[in-house]
Design an enzyme around this catalytic site. Structure first.
Site, PDB file in Angstrom:
ATOM      1  N   LYS A 104       3.292  15.812   1.982  1.00  6.56           N
ATOM      2  CA  LYS A 104       3.890  14.504   1.681  1.00  6.56           C
ATOM      3  C   LYS A 104       5.172  14.716   0.876  1.00  6.56           C
ATOM      4  O   LYS A 104       5.233  15.597   0.014  1.00  6.56           O
ATOM      5  CB  LYS A 104       2.928  13.654   0.847  1.00  6.56           C
ATOM      6  CG  LYS A 104       1.551  13.496   1.473  1.00  6.56           C
ATOM      7  CD  LYS A 104       0.743  12.398   0.794  1.00  6.56           C
ATOM      8  CE  LYS A 104       0.203  12.810  -0.560  1.00  6.56           C
ATOM      9  NZ  LYS A 104      -0.665  11.763  -1.149  1.00  6.56           N
ATOM     10  N   SER A 145      -5.232  13.839   1.839  1.00  5.57           N
ATOM     11  CA  SER A 145      -5.913  12.741   1.171  1.00  5.57           C
ATOM     12  C   SER A 145      -7.437  12.796   1.307  1.00  5.57           C
ATOM     13  O   SER A 145      -8.067  13.761   0.912  1.00  5.57           O
ATOM     14  CB  SER A 145      -5.346  11.418   1.682  1.00  5.57           C
ATOM     15  OG  SER A 145      -5.823  10.357   0.909  1.00  5.57           O
ATOM     16  N   HIS A 146      -8.004  11.780   1.944  1.00  6.72           N
ATOM     17  CA  HIS A 146      -9.461  11.663   2.027  1.00  6.72           C
ATOM     18  C   HIS A 146     -10.018  12.360   3.265  1.00  6.72           C
ATOM     19  O   HIS A 146     -11.212  12.280   3.526  1.00  6.72           O
ATOM     20  CB  HIS A 146      -9.827  10.181   2.082  1.00  6.72           C
ATOM     21  CG  HIS A 146      -9.067   9.471   3.161  1.00  6.72           C
ATOM     22  ND1 HIS A 146      -7.738   9.154   3.023  1.00  6.72           N
ATOM     23  CD2 HIS A 146      -9.429   9.089   4.400  1.00  6.72           C
ATOM     24  CE1 HIS A 146      -7.327   8.581   4.146  1.00  6.72           C
ATOM     25  NE2 HIS A 146      -8.335   8.528   4.994  1.00  6.72           N
ATOM     26  N   ARG A 151      -8.274  -0.207  13.839  1.00  4.08           N
ATOM     27  CA  ARG A 151      -8.893  -0.842  12.674  1.00  4.08           C
ATOM     28  C   ARG A 151      -8.895  -2.355  12.886  1.00  4.08           C
ATOM     29  O   ARG A 151      -7.869  -2.944  13.244  1.00  4.08           O
ATOM     30  CB  ARG A 151      -8.119  -0.528  11.400  1.00  4.08           C
ATOM     31  CG  ARG A 151      -8.041   0.944  11.068  1.00  4.08           C
ATOM     32  CD  ARG A 151      -7.827   1.131   9.572  1.00  4.08           C
ATOM     33  NE  ARG A 151      -7.379   2.462   9.198  1.00  4.08           N
ATOM     34  CZ  ARG A 151      -8.156   3.529   9.124  1.00  4.08           C
ATOM     35  NH1 ARG A 151      -9.433   3.452   9.423  1.00  4.08           N
ATOM     36  NH2 ARG A 151      -7.657   4.696   8.763  1.00  4.08           N
ATOM     37  N   GLU A 170      -6.878  -2.577   0.853  1.00  2.00           N
ATOM     38  CA  GLU A 170      -8.290  -2.581   1.243  1.00  2.00           C
ATOM     39  C   GLU A 170      -8.835  -1.162   1.363  1.00  2.00           C
ATOM     40  O   GLU A 170     -10.037  -0.952   1.240  1.00  2.00           O
ATOM     41  CB  GLU A 170      -8.483  -3.351   2.557  1.00  2.00           C
ATOM     42  CG  GLU A 170      -7.609  -2.932   3.737  1.00  2.00           C
ATOM     43  CD  GLU A 170      -7.945  -1.601   4.351  1.00  2.00           C
ATOM     44  OE1 GLU A 170      -9.142  -1.301   4.445  1.00  2.00           O
ATOM     45  OE2 GLU A 170      -6.997  -0.877   4.744  1.00  2.00           O
ATOM     46  N   ASP A 179      -7.276  13.751  -2.983  1.00  4.57           N
ATOM     47  CA  ASP A 179      -6.094  13.968  -3.830  1.00  4.57           C
ATOM     48  C   ASP A 179      -6.040  13.009  -5.017  1.00  4.57           C
ATOM     49  O   ASP A 179      -5.029  12.949  -5.722  1.00  4.57           O
ATOM     50  CB  ASP A 179      -4.818  13.870  -2.996  1.00  4.57           C
ATOM     51  CG  ASP A 179      -4.635  12.504  -2.363  1.00  4.57           C
ATOM     52  OD1 ASP A 179      -5.644  11.835  -2.094  1.00  4.57           O
ATOM     53  OD2 ASP A 179      -3.478  12.101  -2.141  1.00  4.57           O
ATOM     54  N   LYS A 229      -0.808   5.012  -5.654  1.00  3.00           N
ATOM     55  CA  LYS A 229      -2.063   4.422  -6.087  1.00  3.00           C
ATOM     56  C   LYS A 229      -2.778   5.453  -6.949  1.00  3.00           C
ATOM     57  O   LYS A 229      -2.477   6.641  -6.863  1.00  3.00           O
ATOM     58  CB  LYS A 229      -2.892   3.980  -4.896  1.00  3.00           C
ATOM     59  CG  LYS A 229      -3.177   5.019  -3.861  1.00  3.00           C
ATOM     60  CD  LYS A 229      -3.869   4.348  -2.692  1.00  3.00           C
ATOM     61  CE  LYS A 229      -4.231   5.331  -1.591  1.00  3.00           C
ATOM     62  NZ  LYS A 229      -3.100   5.687  -0.744  1.00  3.00           N
ATOM     63  N   ASP A 258     -10.924  10.169  -4.148  1.00  2.00           N
ATOM     64  CA  ASP A 258     -10.826  10.941  -2.900  1.00  2.00           C
ATOM     65  C   ASP A 258     -10.220  12.325  -3.113  1.00  2.00           C
ATOM     66  O   ASP A 258     -10.011  12.759  -4.243  1.00  2.00           O
ATOM     67  CB  ASP A 258     -10.028  10.153  -1.856  1.00  2.00           C
ATOM     68  CG  ASP A 258      -8.554  10.092  -2.194  1.00  2.00           C
ATOM     69  OD1 ASP A 258      -8.223  10.132  -3.398  1.00  2.00           O
ATOM     70  OD2 ASP A 258      -7.723  10.007  -1.270  1.00  2.00           O
ATOM     71  N   THR A 304       0.790  -1.830   5.656  1.00  4.67           N
ATOM     72  CA  THR A 304      -0.088  -0.777   5.138  1.00  4.67           C
ATOM     73  C   THR A 304       0.731   0.450   4.771  1.00  4.67           C
ATOM     74  O   THR A 304       1.581   0.883   5.549  1.00  4.67           O
ATOM     75  CB  THR A 304      -1.120  -0.396   6.218  1.00  4.67           C
ATOM     76  OG1 THR A 304      -1.951  -1.532   6.438  1.00  4.67           O
ATOM     77  CG2 THR A 304      -1.978   0.783   5.800  1.00  4.67           C
ATOM     78  N   ASP A 364      -6.044   9.630  -5.363  1.00  2.00           N
ATOM     79  CA  ASP A 364      -5.345   8.345  -5.454  1.00  2.00           C
ATOM     80  C   ASP A 364      -6.218   7.151  -5.071  1.00  2.00           C
ATOM     81  O   ASP A 364      -5.867   6.014  -5.357  1.00  2.00           O
ATOM     82  CB  ASP A 364      -4.008   8.356  -4.683  1.00  2.00           C
ATOM     83  CG  ASP A 364      -4.163   8.732  -3.224  1.00  2.00           C
ATOM     84  OD1 ASP A 364      -5.314   8.978  -2.781  1.00  2.00           O
ATOM     85  OD2 ASP A 364      -3.134   8.793  -2.521  1.00  2.00           O
ATOM     86  N   ARG A 365      -7.341   7.396  -4.404  1.00  2.00           N
ATOM     87  CA  ARG A 365      -8.218   6.265  -4.044  1.00  2.00           C
ATOM     88  C   ARG A 365      -9.315   6.065  -5.075  1.00  2.00           C
ATOM     89  O   ARG A 365      -9.659   6.998  -5.809  1.00  2.00           O
ATOM     90  CB  ARG A 365      -8.886   6.527  -2.693  1.00  2.00           C
ATOM     91  CG  ARG A 365      -7.920   6.533  -1.547  1.00  2.00           C
ATOM     92  CD  ARG A 365      -8.658   6.643  -0.225  1.00  2.00           C
ATOM     93  NE  ARG A 365      -7.712   6.377   0.843  1.00  2.00           N
ATOM     94  CZ  ARG A 365      -8.039   6.033   2.074  1.00  2.00           C
ATOM     95  NH1 ARG A 365      -9.311   5.935   2.406  1.00  2.00           N
ATOM     96  NH2 ARG A 365      -7.122   5.792   2.974  1.00  2.00           N
TER      97      ARG A 365
HETATM   98  C1  G6P Z   1      -3.280   6.267   3.005  1.00  2.00           C
HETATM   99  C2  G6P Z   1      -2.118   5.474   2.466  1.00  2.00           C
HETATM  100  C3  G6P Z   1      -2.528   4.056   2.225  1.00  2.00           C
HETATM  101  C4  G6P Z   1      -3.117   3.446   3.482  1.00  2.00           C
HETATM  102  C5  G6P Z   1      -4.232   4.300   4.010  1.00  2.00           C
HETATM  103  C6  G6P Z   1      -4.789   3.840   5.352  1.00  2.00           C
HETATM  104  O1  G6P Z   1      -4.272   6.373   2.037  1.00  2.00           O
HETATM  105  O2  G6P Z   1      -1.649   6.046   1.254  1.00  2.00           O
HETATM  106  O3  G6P Z   1      -1.421   3.341   1.774  1.00  2.00           O
HETATM  107  O4  G6P Z   1      -3.618   2.170   3.209  1.00  2.00           O
HETATM  108  O5  G6P Z   1      -3.796   5.632   4.147  1.00  2.00           O
HETATM  109  O6  G6P Z   1      -3.851   3.983   6.341  1.00  2.00           O
HETATM  110  P1  G6P Z   1      -4.201   3.820   7.889  1.00  2.00           P
HETATM  111  O7  G6P Z   1      -2.866   3.830   8.561  1.00  2.00           O
HETATM  112  O8  G6P Z   1      -5.105   4.968   8.262  1.00  2.00           O
HETATM  113  O9  G6P Z   1      -4.934   2.517   7.989  1.00  2.00           O
HETATM  114 ZN    ZN Z   2      -5.687   9.967  -1.111  1.00  2.00          ZN
END
Ligand code: G6P
Ligand code: ZN
Length: 548
Positions: A131, A118-119, A501, A369, A284, A381, A282, A349, A286-287
């Site tokens: 995934k 991802s990011h 977090r 968020e 991949d 997403k 990001d 989440t 999705d963000r």
């Molecule tokens: C990924 C998931 C999201 C999630 C994010 C943060 O991007 O696809 O659904 O909100 O990670 O996850 P974390 O567990 O790091 O707060």
């Molecule tokens: Zn991503």
């Protein structure tokens, strides 16, 4: 034992203890994935956990990061050896996460394997990830993920076959052992889907009017998608897409669309000659994060505003049934939903929790968020979808991002919101700290923290209304007397140490407060968490590593 003439082979392995998927798949340092049999063990566990793949159809692709190409060849061989009938793979092994989700649904695949962290940064010193998505196009549920993890702990061998690497550079059909492999254009189907979701005519007129728009693909997977959609199909000028060539190490940058990592975009957007609208996605795809001339729109506000204006876009021409947000996402959308008489679902989440709600038609729009927004068109997403949603609204209302936000706040009030991350903490100490607080959390009701009175305090637990699955321990919630809310949870996506977090919000209705600095408005909540957690004593930390 393998006969020489037999292309199939079974390799004995010892299970790895650390293949437990997190919030979004198995994510580790590249070096861990490069250890002998590490990828193979996890992938074999996938084939063992999804029996439908035997004789079935698999979608395969990734965000192009370092190790993507090698891992895909390993998986192609293993898929053939595990009896997968046909495999759809993006050209050059590329598929954004949303495009993979769409392809699974479009072509009726039994599952998809998406290679991405991802990011998180890429390159030899960066992160890699695997995934698993299911036949609805969404991430595997908690139950499947649990079974997958159990399988990684017990398997003793994996199946593969002797075969040279496939050339994935041209669309078309090839074979690997008994399996058919179809190499597909990674962009076309996805771009066609977007044209059904939004008013491309209106956006084309908006582009032709000279409205300045910039999209930063951050050297990641969305470059080719964004160029096709924005510059080819919608007529935005060449150069609208920044950093549009996917690079294996993202050009050494961190492909996360936050104001910190999308710094050049932030500077351009807030400069005197900045464009009307900017956005970034990001690694991949999705963000999303969107910007107006005044800076970024908080993802929680974005979800609320898109809900308010959903009736303006073709995707929601038949109305919106309900909305969903992850628990730490701000309650801004709740107020819109209340006004529009929509139901709101609060989930843990992780995008996987939205899947059943979308499948059952209970919700049509979801958001997090963490820069995640999506609808029922796929089960992930979708960064570009969210950007197009905004462009559609700008095009048909003729308003700016700032004007829309201002009007939104005057109608619903402003929910000030911020997240503080404390990164790379000692894993067991962080877990102990959270567990300890969780055990006594109810005692905080009525207590004053940072000068604020706690109304209720609990550990968030979710029961999926469709499947009935219960997910416990999804974060600590503190609701204060005057609309303030404080949430604490440990991240499930990090690859080194623990990330704590801390999410803070406060709702204000007085227009004179709307321009106040977020840090000032939320200062009491910062004091509240400092009262609650001895971060300095326990971890030697006096300030967060990231403020998002
Ligand atoms: C990924 C998931 C999201 C999630 C994010 C943060 O991007 O696809 O659904 O909100 O990670 O996850 P974390 O567990 O790091 O707060
Ligand atoms: Zn991503």
């Amino acid at each position: 034992m393998t006969l020489l003439a037999d292309p199939f082979t079974e390799i004995a392995v010892k299970p790895f203890p650390d293949q437990k998927p997190g919030t979004s798949g198995l994510r580790k340092k590249v070096a861990r994935f490069q250890e002998p049999h590490y990828i193979e063990t996890f992938v074999q566990a996938i084939f063992d956990t999804v029996p439908a793949l035997k004789g079935g159809r698999l979608v395969l692709g990734g965000d192009g990061r370092y190790l993507n190409a090698e891992a895909l060849q390993i998986i192609l061989r293993m898929a053939a050896a595990n009896g997968v009938r046909d495999i759809l793979i993006g050209r050059d092994g590329i598929l954004s996460t949303p495009a993979a989700s769409h392809l699974i649904r479009l072509r009726g695949a039994d599952a998809g394997i998406i290679l991405s962290a991802s990011h998180n940064p890429g390159g030899p010193g960066g992160d890699f990830g695997i995934k698993l998505n299911m036949e609805n196009g969404g991430p595997a549920s908690e139950t499947v993920t649990r079974r997958l993890f159990e399988r990684t702990r017990s398997l003793t061998s994996y199946k593969t076959l002797h075969h040279s690497d496939l050339d994935l550079s041209c669309p078309g059909q090839v074979k690997i052992g008994p399996a058919r492999v179809e190499i597909v254009d990674p962009v076309a189907d996805y771009a066609d889907l977007m044209a059904t979701q939004f008013d491309f005519e209106a956006i084309r007129r908006y582009a032709a009017s000279g409205a300045g728009v910039v999209f930063d693909a951050m050297n990641a997977v969305t470059g080719p998608y964004a160029k096709e959609i924005f510059e080819q199909r919608l007529g935005f000028p060449e150069g609208t897409v920044w950093n549009g060539e996917p690079l294996t190490d993202f050009g050494g940058c961190h492909p996360d669309p936050t104001p910190v990592h999308a710094k050049a975009l932030l500077e351009f957007m807030t400069s005197s000659d900045g464009p009307a609208f900017g956005a970034a996605s990001d690694g991949d795809g999705d963000r999303n994060l969107v910007f107006g001339r005044g800076g970024p729109v908080s993802p929680s506000d974005s979800l609320a505003l898109l809900t308010e204006h959903a009736h303006l876009v073709p995707a929601f021409r038949n109305g919106l049934t309900g909305v969903a947000r992850s628990m730490p996402t701000s309650s801004a959308v709740d107020r819109v939903a209340e006004a529009l008489e929509l139901s709101v679902h609060e989930t843990p989440t992780g995008w996987k929790f939205f899947g059943n709600l979308l499948d059952a038609g209970l919700v049509g729009l979801c958001g997090e968020e963490s820069a995640g927004t999506g609808g029922a068109h796929i089960r992930e997403k979708d960064g570009l979808w969210a950007v197009l949603f905004w462009l559609n609204i700008l095009a048909v209302t003729g308003q700016t991002v700032e004007a829309l936000l201002k009007a939104h706040w005057s109608r619903f009030g402003r929910t000030f919101y911020v997240r503080h991350d404390y990164e790379d903490l000692d894993q067991s100490l962080a877990q102990e700290t959270i567990d300890h607080l969780a055990a006594s959390v109810k005692r905080y009701a009525g207590v004053s923290l940072g000068g604020l009175q706690v109304k209720t305090a609990d550990v968030f637990e979710y029961q999926d209304p469709v499947a009935g699955e219960v997910s416990k321990n999804q974060g600590l919630r503190f609701q204060f007397r005057n609309s303030e809310r404080l949430i604490l949870r440990l991240s499930g996506t990090g690859t080194s140490g623990a990330t704590l977090r801390i999410y803070m919000e406060r709702h204000e209705t007085a227009a004179k407060t709307f321009g106040a600095p977020v840090a000032t408005v939320l200062a009491p909540l910062r004091r509240a968490y400092k009262d609650l957690l001895a971060l300095e004593d326990l971890f030697g930390r006096s300030k967060p590593d990231a403020v998002v």
